[in-house]
Design a protein around this motif. Structure first.
Motif, PDB file in Angstrom:
ATOM      1  N   SER A 207     -46.373  23.066 -41.751  1.00 58.99           N
ATOM      2  CA  SER A 207     -47.421  23.415 -41.117  1.00 58.99           C
ATOM      3  C   SER A 207     -48.582  22.821 -41.685  1.00 58.99           C
ATOM      4  O   SER A 207     -48.635  22.787 -42.962  1.00 58.99           O
ATOM      5  CB  SER A 207     -47.325  24.875 -41.003  1.00 58.99           C
ATOM      6  N   SER A 208     -49.638  22.639 -40.671  1.00 58.84           N
ATOM      7  CA  SER A 208     -50.703  22.102 -41.271  1.00 58.84           C
ATOM      8  C   SER A 208     -51.511  23.142 -41.982  1.00 58.84           C
ATOM      9  O   SER A 208     -52.783  22.825 -42.584  1.00 58.84           O
ATOM     10  CB  SER A 208     -51.824  21.678 -40.091  1.00 58.84           C
ATOM     11  N   GLU A 209     -51.060  24.372 -42.119  1.00 60.84           N
ATOM     12  CA  GLU A 209     -51.707  25.373 -42.952  1.00 60.84           C
ATOM     13  C   GLU A 209     -51.092  25.546 -44.086  1.00 60.84           C
ATOM     14  O   GLU A 209     -51.718  25.989 -45.224  1.00 60.84           O
ATOM     15  CB  GLU A 209     -51.481  26.875 -42.124  1.00 60.84           C
ATOM     16  N   ALA A 210     -50.093  24.746 -44.528  1.00 56.69           N
ATOM     17  CA  ALA A 210     -49.343  24.772 -45.965  1.00 56.69           C
ATOM     18  C   ALA A 210     -50.385  23.535 -46.887  1.00 56.69           C
ATOM     19  O   ALA A 210     -50.870  22.859 -46.213  1.00 56.69           O
ATOM     20  CB  ALA A 210     -47.970  24.253 -45.996  1.00 56.69           C
ATOM     21  N   PRO A 211     -50.328  24.033 -48.026  1.00 52.45           N
ATOM     22  CA  PRO A 211     -51.078  23.357 -48.868  1.00 52.45           C
ATOM     23  C   PRO A 211     -50.755  21.443 -48.874  1.00 52.45           C
ATOM     24  O   PRO A 211     -51.925  20.926 -48.512  1.00 52.45           O
ATOM     25  CB  PRO A 211     -50.756  23.661 -50.389  1.00 52.45           C
ATOM     26  N   LEU A 212     -49.547  21.285 -48.597  1.00 52.98           N
ATOM     27  CA  LEU A 212     -49.302  19.817 -48.597  1.00 52.98           C
ATOM     28  C   LEU A 212     -49.742  19.490 -47.020  1.00 52.98           C
ATOM     29  O   LEU A 212     -50.257  18.140 -46.799  1.00 52.98           O
ATOM     30  CB  LEU A 212     -47.894  19.639 -48.767  1.00 52.98           C
ATOM     31  N   GLY A 213     -49.362  20.268 -46.193  1.00 52.34           N
ATOM     32  CA  GLY A 213     -49.962  19.788 -44.752  1.00 52.34           C
ATOM     33  C   GLY A 213     -51.474  19.594 -44.617  1.00 52.34           C
ATOM     34  O   GLY A 213     -51.881  18.621 -43.827  1.00 52.34           O
ATOM     35  N   ARG A 214     -52.260  20.456 -45.296  1.00 48.96           N
ATOM     36  CA  ARG A 214     -53.680  20.546 -45.301  1.00 48.96           C
ATOM     37  C   ARG A 214     -53.835  18.912 -45.739  1.00 48.96           C
ATOM     38  O   ARG A 214     -54.887  18.374 -45.458  1.00 48.96           O
ATOM     39  CB  ARG A 214     -54.389  21.605 -45.878  1.00 48.96           C
ATOM     40  N   ALA A 215     -53.293  18.649 -46.974  1.00 49.68           N
ATOM     41  CA  ALA A 215     -53.741  17.588 -47.802  1.00 49.68           C
ATOM     42  C   ALA A 215     -53.457  16.259 -47.204  1.00 49.68           C
ATOM     43  O   ALA A 215     -54.303  15.222 -47.371  1.00 49.68           O
ATOM     44  CB  ALA A 215     -52.837  17.655 -49.042  1.00 49.68           C
ATOM     45  N   ILE A 216     -52.505  16.284 -46.115  1.00 45.41           N
ATOM     46  CA  ILE A 216     -52.041  14.848 -45.741  1.00 45.41           C
ATOM     47  C   ILE A 216     -52.851  14.665 -44.156  1.00 45.41           C
ATOM     48  O   ILE A 216     -52.939  13.570 -43.837  1.00 45.41           O
ATOM     49  CB  ILE A 216     -50.148  14.813 -45.346  1.00 45.41           C
ATOM     50  N   LEU A 217     -53.359  15.837 -43.673  1.00 44.75           N
ATOM     51  CA  LEU A 217     -53.882  15.775 -42.307  1.00 44.75           C
ATOM     52  C   LEU A 217     -55.319  14.567 -42.433  1.00 44.75           C
ATOM     53  O   LEU A 217     -56.019  14.473 -43.632  1.00 44.75           O
ATOM     54  CB  LEU A 217     -54.767  16.911 -42.061  1.00 44.75           C
ATOM     55  N   GLY A 218     -55.245  13.384 -41.608  1.00 43.17           N
ATOM     56  CA  GLY A 218     -56.217  12.464 -41.749  1.00 43.17           C
ATOM     57  C   GLY A 218     -55.870  11.442 -42.566  1.00 43.17           C
ATOM     58  O   GLY A 218     -56.495  10.348 -42.548  1.00 43.17           O
ATOM     59  N   LYS A 219     -54.851  11.355 -43.387  1.00 47.45           N
ATOM     60  CA  LYS A 219     -54.530  10.338 -44.399  1.00 47.45           C
ATOM     61  C   LYS A 219     -53.625   9.205 -43.501  1.00 47.45           C
ATOM     62  O   LYS A 219     -53.144   9.182 -42.349  1.00 47.45           O
ATOM     63  CB  LYS A 219     -53.584  10.826 -45.750  1.00 47.45           C
ATOM     64  N   CYS A 220     -53.573   8.021 -43.964  1.00 46.34           N
ATOM     65  CA  CYS A 220     -52.799   6.741 -43.278  1.00 46.34           C
ATOM     66  C   CYS A 220     -52.000   6.196 -44.488  1.00 46.34           C
ATOM     67  O   CYS A 220     -51.874   6.699 -45.646  1.00 46.34           O
ATOM     68  CB  CYS A 220     -53.912   5.892 -43.172  1.00 46.34           C
TER      69      CYS A 220
ATOM     70  N   GLY B 186     -50.360   4.354 -47.079  1.00 44.89           N
ATOM     71  CA  GLY B 186     -51.005   3.694 -48.310  1.00 44.89           C
ATOM     72  C   GLY B 186     -52.010   4.474 -49.080  1.00 44.89           C
ATOM     73  O   GLY B 186     -52.207   4.509 -50.142  1.00 44.89           O
ATOM     74  N   ASP B 187     -52.418   5.685 -48.289  1.00 44.58           N
ATOM     75  CA  ASP B 187     -53.372   6.723 -49.019  1.00 44.58           C
ATOM     76  C   ASP B 187     -52.532   7.501 -50.022  1.00 44.58           C
ATOM     77  O   ASP B 187     -51.245   7.888 -50.006  1.00 44.58           O
ATOM     78  CB  ASP B 187     -53.800   7.418 -47.849  1.00 44.58           C
ATOM     79  N   GLU B 188     -53.115   7.883 -50.951  1.00 42.56           N
ATOM     80  CA  GLU B 188     -52.631   9.022 -52.136  1.00 42.56           C
ATOM     81  C   GLU B 188     -52.876  10.199 -51.641  1.00 42.56           C
ATOM     82  O   GLU B 188     -53.945  10.555 -50.999  1.00 42.56           O
ATOM     83  CB  GLU B 188     -53.558   8.652 -53.516  1.00 42.56           C
ATOM     84  N   VAL B 189     -52.126  11.256 -51.998  1.00 41.99           N
ATOM     85  CA  VAL B 189     -52.177  12.758 -51.694  1.00 41.99           C
ATOM     86  C   VAL B 189     -51.850  13.476 -52.824  1.00 41.99           C
ATOM     87  O   VAL B 189     -51.059  12.975 -53.628  1.00 41.99           O
ATOM     88  CB  VAL B 189     -50.979  13.261 -50.486  1.00 41.99           C
ATOM     89  N   SER B 190     -52.864  14.317 -53.231  1.00 48.55           N
ATOM     90  CA  SER B 190     -52.773  15.090 -54.332  1.00 48.55           C
ATOM     91  C   SER B 190     -52.614  16.466 -54.011  1.00 48.55           C
ATOM     92  O   SER B 190     -53.592  16.915 -53.281  1.00 48.55           O
ATOM     93  CB  SER B 190     -53.709  14.590 -55.377  1.00 48.55           C
ATOM     94  N   ILE B 191     -51.905  17.433 -54.615  1.00 49.88           N
ATOM     95  CA  ILE B 191     -51.933  18.831 -54.432  1.00 49.88           C
ATOM     96  C   ILE B 191     -51.448  19.729 -55.858  1.00 49.88           C
ATOM     97  O   ILE B 191     -50.797  19.010 -56.696  1.00 49.88           O
ATOM     98  CB  ILE B 191     -50.758  19.493 -53.400  1.00 49.88           C
ATOM     99  N   GLN B 192     -52.199  20.779 -56.059  1.00 44.16           N
ATOM    100  CA  GLN B 192     -52.060  21.436 -57.008  1.00 44.16           C
ATOM    101  C   GLN B 192     -50.974  22.826 -56.839  1.00 44.16           C
ATOM    102  O   GLN B 192     -51.218  23.225 -55.952  1.00 44.16           O
ATOM    103  CB  GLN B 192     -53.386  22.012 -57.742  1.00 44.16           C
ATOM    104  N   VAL B 193     -49.761  22.648 -57.560  1.00 48.03           N
ATOM    105  CA  VAL B 193     -48.894  23.736 -57.286  1.00 48.03           C
ATOM    106  C   VAL B 193     -48.816  24.457 -58.717  1.00 48.03           C
ATOM    107  O   VAL B 193     -48.202  23.702 -59.639  1.00 48.03           O
ATOM    108  CB  VAL B 193     -47.331  23.268 -57.059  1.00 48.03           C
TER     109      VAL B 193
END
Length: 160
Positions: free
Chosen positions: A125-138, A140-147
């Motif tokens: 879901s876009s409400e999950a931390p990873l879902g929010r983090a990847i929204l708008g990315k393309c 080659g982009d880096e994604v980072s989340i704190q778990v």
């Protein structure tokens, strides 16, 4: 991977979950209202506990109905590089150990694993931390989340 087929899998799984939740509601309601569970003193709480349980199952069933409605109305669009990752995207992430994971960003009802051919696909879901983090990315982009105490880093490998 076919988004339509993944969506059909989600709908089937949600329908199965709803059936189970409705059965649990009926069982808890029957327990709560059964004549043998009428409280005889203030310490006799089986009926009350079953009523609380029935209420929880009703809420769960309602959440599943809402998710079903959202997924039925959902029409995944093709990936648009100008907008980046949006709901409906199929995303392949790779972590620092070169481990890949496939995600299907949906409108609701995350935490479901599906199978597409030989690939496992995590519904997110876009409400999950990873879902929010990847929204708008393309790609080659880096994604980072704190778990908890751990920071997880990913690269967007592919988007469909």
């Amino acid at each position: 991977m076919d988004k339509f087929l993944l969506q059909q899998q989600v709908l089937k799984r949600l329908a199965e979950d709803l059936l189970q939740a409705e059965q649990a509601v009926r069982a808890a309601h029957e327990t709560a209202t059964h004549k043998e569970n009428i409280a005889e003193n203030k310490y006799d709480t089986l009926g009350l506990e079953a009523a609380y349980l029935a209420t929880g199952h009703v809420r769960r069933a309602e959440a599943i109905r809402k998710a079903l409605a959202n997924w039925r109305q959902f029409r995944p669009r093709p990936y648009d590089v100008r907008k980046g990752i949006q709901i409906g995207a199929l995303v392949c992430l790779v972590d620092s150990d070169d481990k890949q994971q496939h995600l299907f960003l949906g409108p609701d009802g995350g935490s479901m694993k599906l199978v597409s051919g030989t690939q496992f696909v995590q519904v997110l879901s876009s409400e999950a931390p990873l879902g929010r983090a990847i929204l708008g990315k393309c790609e080659g982009d880096e994604v980072s989340i704190q778990v908890a105490p751990i920071r997880q880093q990913f690269e967007v490998l592919r988007v469909h």
